[in-house]
Design an enzyme around this catalytic site. Structure first.
Site, PDB file in Angstrom:
ATOM      1  N   LYS A 123       0.968  -1.180  -0.056  1.00  0.00           N
ATOM      2  CA  LYS A 123       0.002   0.129  -0.090  1.00  0.00           C
ATOM      3  C   LYS A 123       0.829   1.333  -0.014  1.00  0.00           C
ATOM      4  CE  LYS A 123      -4.124   1.958   2.807  1.00  0.00           C
ATOM      5  NZ  LYS A 123      -4.968   1.566   3.893  1.00  0.00           N
ATOM      6  N   SER A 139      -9.632   1.288   3.028  1.00  0.00           N
ATOM      7  CA  SER A 139      -8.969   2.229   2.280  1.00  0.00           C
ATOM      8  C   SER A 139      -7.768   1.436   1.441  1.00  0.00           C
ATOM      9  CB  SER A 139      -8.228   3.165   2.972  1.00  0.00           C
ATOM     10  OG  SER A 139      -7.525   2.612   4.054  1.00  0.00           O
ATOM     11  N   SER A 183      -9.825  -1.139   7.206  1.00  0.00           N
ATOM     12  CA  SER A 183      -9.476  -0.875   6.081  1.00  0.00           C
ATOM     13  C   SER A 183      -8.535  -2.025   5.252  1.00  0.00           C
ATOM     14  CB  SER A 183      -8.341   0.395   6.095  1.00  0.00           C
ATOM     15  OG  SER A 183      -9.253   1.598   6.058  1.00  0.00           O
TER      16      SER A 183
END
Lengths: 474, 479
Positions: free
Chosen positions: B82, B157, B181
């Protein structure tokens, strides 16, 4: 309205840089004076993702300060983020402590005689320093070397009432912090800085007036001057029937005045947040006791002990303890002589003239100055010779007793010899003799001076005076 | 060119193939890069590819293997990150214009550990800006589509992480999980997502959202893959004061399913927001456990209202604080030629930060003002303590709490989600976040449109091994 009917109410917030090798939340060195931005890492630069870890040495030094200043030490405290934007603050928050400081409810005795008083310390907390802005003609540069240097903030109760009080407090505080190895307290390097909160009230009143804060004063003398100026300024406004504004001011050293920085209505809301990156700061009773045990003797206690143990006067003892290196030098030298009072005299009136370093860096070996004190005490040399020997030792080491012998510097205490010198002097100075007999007692001093010169300064001054008086009164 | 099928293999299979010489790390890395090339136009998981250095790292792994040196179970195995994990010399954006050109000088601890373990970094993955969002539509730098249906979002996310693994563009990915997330996008993309116990994985170098809630999370296809990655990453980090030593660091997922006491959360299976397919799939899962000898009870999770409020206030307050450093002074989006300092800050931040980020900064800052902090922030902290205590109570009596990962199936792209629905969706995940307990979302069941659903398991601190063992059970029994 009279100024003398009013008294200032003063509280201080003192920031002292802790004497750690590394910063409070990372492993960068705390050295002063390195080229800009060379002592930085992702943590103290506040780079994205970087996290603080607490330097336990900083905590230990803060606890040491707390114990030396008679504070309670919190077994559980925490850090908080104090949030505001400024270019010298890389994370846009300063890690500090808000509701749960490390040390609280302490105080210390300051001043002497009439001015001796106990000043309460509300709290001591740990926090990180910010960077330094360097303003050039058309730009502002940031040096982050100081970011994350560990500080303690010491907050006093509003219990000081004059510039002198504040000066007494700061001097006593500085002595303690230096003695305990908590901080170097070098104001010129910014390792001690002071904010002053000051209001004015009618003497005898218990109310508090409108408070003005004077920020970031970097010398004791300026603190005193700023307080004196500000008290007068506030009085002048009140005397004209004006209202005081709660505001933040700064001290301008070149004008000797305080100047408005910002009004308090615009005071920042720091939006404190419990620091989530650091666990609660816990200390065991054992940790605290261990730190307490390692505390050195504090200046006041030490001065009292020196007065007792060596019979020296309190004022001298206080000068000696004002610098821990000077105190240990004195105590070491004192082990070599039976004459500590004479030693103190030589140390404070002679040796200190040649030594301007802070902390005290002895220019003469302790054994040597002790030996001179001994010779002075025995009467082997007179005080003039003793002082000369001290001066010569500053230029280079030698054995004073051997030198006295080989150079013939021993004090002349032989009555016959001195009598001869006195008679010679009287013959050669008939006018002075006449003056003296006509009541001009000062003439005796001149005669003694001539006689002393004849002996190359080696005569016993007491004996010399005695014999002069004897002969002249015949 | 290698057969594309190899990208579908598990980490253990890759390991065996590399050890046995079936293919090299270079061939394996190339296979993932090829898949990326094929799938990216429709998926868009990657913000930055680092193909050249990946191939270099793969070559080094091959050279090591040739010499008989091995760094660990992940040596030579590719992965992706990420884009909120700092990577030395490789752009790290948090999907924000603010950091569009930010190149960190240092590696996050988990990145350093993977590098040390010989894993091969393929690139950086899209996300909601600064991890604020639950669809990946808040990215300022790119669009990511659900690999199973390009009309659907990935969730967020960590949407890029879930999508990359689901699309076989990486065998595993790291993400972050503050309030779901990792788990929610894993559910929406049909992969496994683990949020470990708070502190088990170092946060150092992971760009913070809400520091007291943030966890490094792992996305994989299988529980055993997840166990392998977790093993490589655990260990106290002296750079993260909140990191902890794992007391039980063996994550064996095979073997007999232990006797389980399971708590089913009543509230999360009731109400209009919960779709029938979700209820059905969760109940099926519970029955499967019962059939394998588990004791099942219904429980109520403590005060959902205060849990959500507590999460909203604390996460926003901490986020507002963590976002403050993005002022454009030392790095990041910077407007030249502004002489007034406040104006300089305002312009850098107004331009550099997206709407959702600004909304949370305003909300969080407000919660911390002198006038409001006692009313909101202090109460939120107190509520959190209470929730942690009650979760502890429940997990003293039960081994697991089971509930759906999300109340509905995946959203369509561009779909308007009401704030109420969004909050309800968070509820499934925030308890574990507030308590700091480990939780996993394992793919189980399908929604009305045939898209995957997730089953959410929560256990007491440090019981990741149990979570992965049970997750593995659901993989075996399948859909």
């Amino acid at each position: 309205m009279n100024f003398s009917d009013f008294e200032p109410v003063i509280g201080l917030e003192v920031h002292a840089e802790l004497k750690t090798a590394t910063k409070i939340f990372c492993a960068c060195p705390t050295a002063f004076g390195a080229p800009p931005n060379t002592l930085c890492c992702p943590v103290c630069l506040g780079l994205p993702g970087a996290l603080p870890t607490l330097n336990r040495r900083a905590v230990e030094l803060a606890v040491r300060a707390g114990l030396a200043l008679n504070c309670e030490i919190a077994t559980l405290s925490r850090t908080d983020r104090k949030q505001y934007f400024y270019p010298d603050l890389p994370k846009a928050y300063q890690i500090s402590q808000d509701p749960y400081p490390l040390c609280f409810d302490g105080g210390l005795s300051v001043g002497n005689g009439e001015r001796e008083r106990y000043v309460g310390i509300t709290r001591i907390h740990i926090e990180e320093d910010a960077g330094k802005l360097i303003h050039t003609r058309n730009q502002t540069l940031i040096d982050c070397n100081r970011c994350g240097v560990p500080l303690i903030e010491i907050v006093t109760a509003p219990e000081l009432h004059s510039a002198e009080d504040a000066g007494d407090f700061l001097r006593a505080l500085r002595q303690i912090l230096v003695t305990c190895g908590v901080s170097d307290c070098k104001m010129q390097e910014g390792s001690l800085r002071c904010d002053v909160n000051i209001s004015l009230r009618k003497k005898g009143s218990n109310e508090f007036g409108t408070r003005v804060e004077i920020k970031n004063i970097n010398s004791f003398a300026f603190v005193e001057k700023a307080i004196a100026y500000e008290a007068r300024r506030q009085f002048d406004i009140l005397a004209k029937g004006g209202d005081l504004q709660a505001e933040t001011r700064r001290y301008n050293a070149s004008t000797g005045k305080t100047e408005l920085m910002r009004a308090k209505e615009r005071a920042e809301d720091y939006r404190y947040l419990a620091e989530p990156d650091l666990p609660a700061l816990s200390l065991s009773r054992e940790d605290i006791n261990a730190i307490a045990k390692a505390l050195p003797e504090l200046p006041r206690a030490k001065a009292a002990r020196l007065t007792r143990a060596y019979g020296i006067v309190k004022a001298d003892a206080e000068i000696i303890v004002s610098d821990p290196s000077l105190a240990s030098y004195f105590e070491y030298a004192a082990t070599y002589t039976e004459h500590p009072i004479l030693l103190t005299g030589l140390l404070l009136t002679e040796l200190l003239r040649y030594c301007h370093s802070d902390p005290f860096d002895p220019p003469v070996k302790a054994e040597r100055i002790a030996e001179i004190a001994t010779m002075l005490g025995e009467g082997t040399v007179n005080s003039t010779t003793a002082k000369k020997l001290v001066t010569r030792l500053v230029d280079g080491d030698f054995d004073p007793r051997a030198t006295v012998e080989t150079e013939g510097l021993a004090q002349i205490r032989d009555r016959e010899t001195i009598m001869r010198t006195v008679n010679e002097t009287l013959c050669e100075n008939q006018k002075a003799v006449a003056d003296y007999k006509n009541g001009k007692t000062a003439a005796l001093r001149a005669l003694q001076g001539h006689a002393m010169a004849k002996t190359k300064g080696l005569a016993d001054p007491v004996l010399l005076e005695e014999i002069f008086k004897e002969v002249l009164s015949e | 060119m290698m057969q594309n099928g190899i990208v579908k293999r598990t980490l253990a299979e890759h390991r065996r193939a590399l050890d046995g010489g079936e293919y090299t790390s270079r061939e394996l890395t190339r296979a993932y890069l090829d898949t990326i090339e094929q799938r990216e136009p429709s998926v868009g998981a990657y913000l930055t590819l680092d193909a050249e250095r990946a191939m270099q790292a793969a070559r080094e792994a091959d050279e090591r293997r040739a010499l008989g040196i091995q760094k660990g179970a992940l040596d030579g195995i590719p992965y992706a990150l990420k884009d909120n994990f700092c990577t030395a010399g490789l752009r790290t954006t948090s999907a924000s214009k603010m950091l569009e050109n930010f190149v960190p000088p240092y590696d996050a601890t988990v990145v350093a550990r993977l590098r040390e373990a010989g894993a091969v970094l393929l690139g950086k993955l899209n996300m909601d800006e600064f991890a604020m969002g639950s669809t990946n539509e808040n990215s300022a730098l790119g669009i990511t589509r659900n690999p199973l249906d390009p009309g659907c979002v990935t969730g967020g996310s960590s949407g890029g992480s879930a999508a990359a693994v689901a699309a076989y563009e990486a065998p595993f990915a790291l993400g972050s999980d503050t309030g779901g997330s990792i788990r929610q996008p894993a559910a929406f993309c049909g992969v496994l997502g683990l949020k470990p116990t708070y502190g088990v994985l170092s946060r150092y170098g992971m760009i913070a959202l809400a520091s007291s809630l943030d966890c490094v999370g792992i996305v994989t296809h299988t529980a055993s893959d997840c166990a392998a990655v977790l093993s490589a990453l655990i260990g106290k980090d002296r750079l993260d004061a909140t990191s902890r030593t794992h007391p039980d660091p063996s994550f064996e997922v095979s073997g007999e399913l232990p006797h389980l006491r399971v708590a089913v959360v009543r509230e999360l299976l009731e109400g209009d927001e919960v779709s029938p397919a979700v209820v059905r799939s969760c109940k099926t899962a519970v029955e499967l456990l019962r059939a394998h000898g588990a004791e099942i009870d219904e429980v109520s999770l403590p005060s959902p209202g205060s849990a959500l409020a507590s999460y909203c206030v604390l996460s926003a307050a901490e986020a507002a604080s963590n976002m403050a450093r993005f002022d454009g002074v030392r790095y990041g989006n910077r407007k030249a030629d502004v002489s007034d300092l406040s104006e300089f800050y305002a312009q850098n931040r107004s331009e550099g930060l997206g709407e959702e980020v600004k909304r949370r900064i305003l909300f969080g800052s407000y919660m911390l003002t002198r006038e409001k902090r006692a009313m909101y922030y202090d109460r939120a902290r107190a509520a959190r303590c209470e929730i942690r205590e009650r979760m502890t109570e429940i997990l003293n009596r039960y081994d697991l709490i089971i509930n759906p990962t999300t109340p509905t199936g995946v959203f369509k792209r561009g779909e308007k989600i009401t704030p109420e629905k969004r909050r309800r969706a968070d509820l499934c995940a925030v308890y574990a976040s507030l308590a700091g307990f480990p939780a996993v979302s394992v793919p189980f069941g399908r929604d009305e449109n045939g898209m995957p659903l997730g089953l959410h398991l929560t256990a007491a601190p440090f019981r990741e091994a149990l979570l992965l063992r049970v997750a593995s059970f659901f993989e075996e029994v399948g859909e």
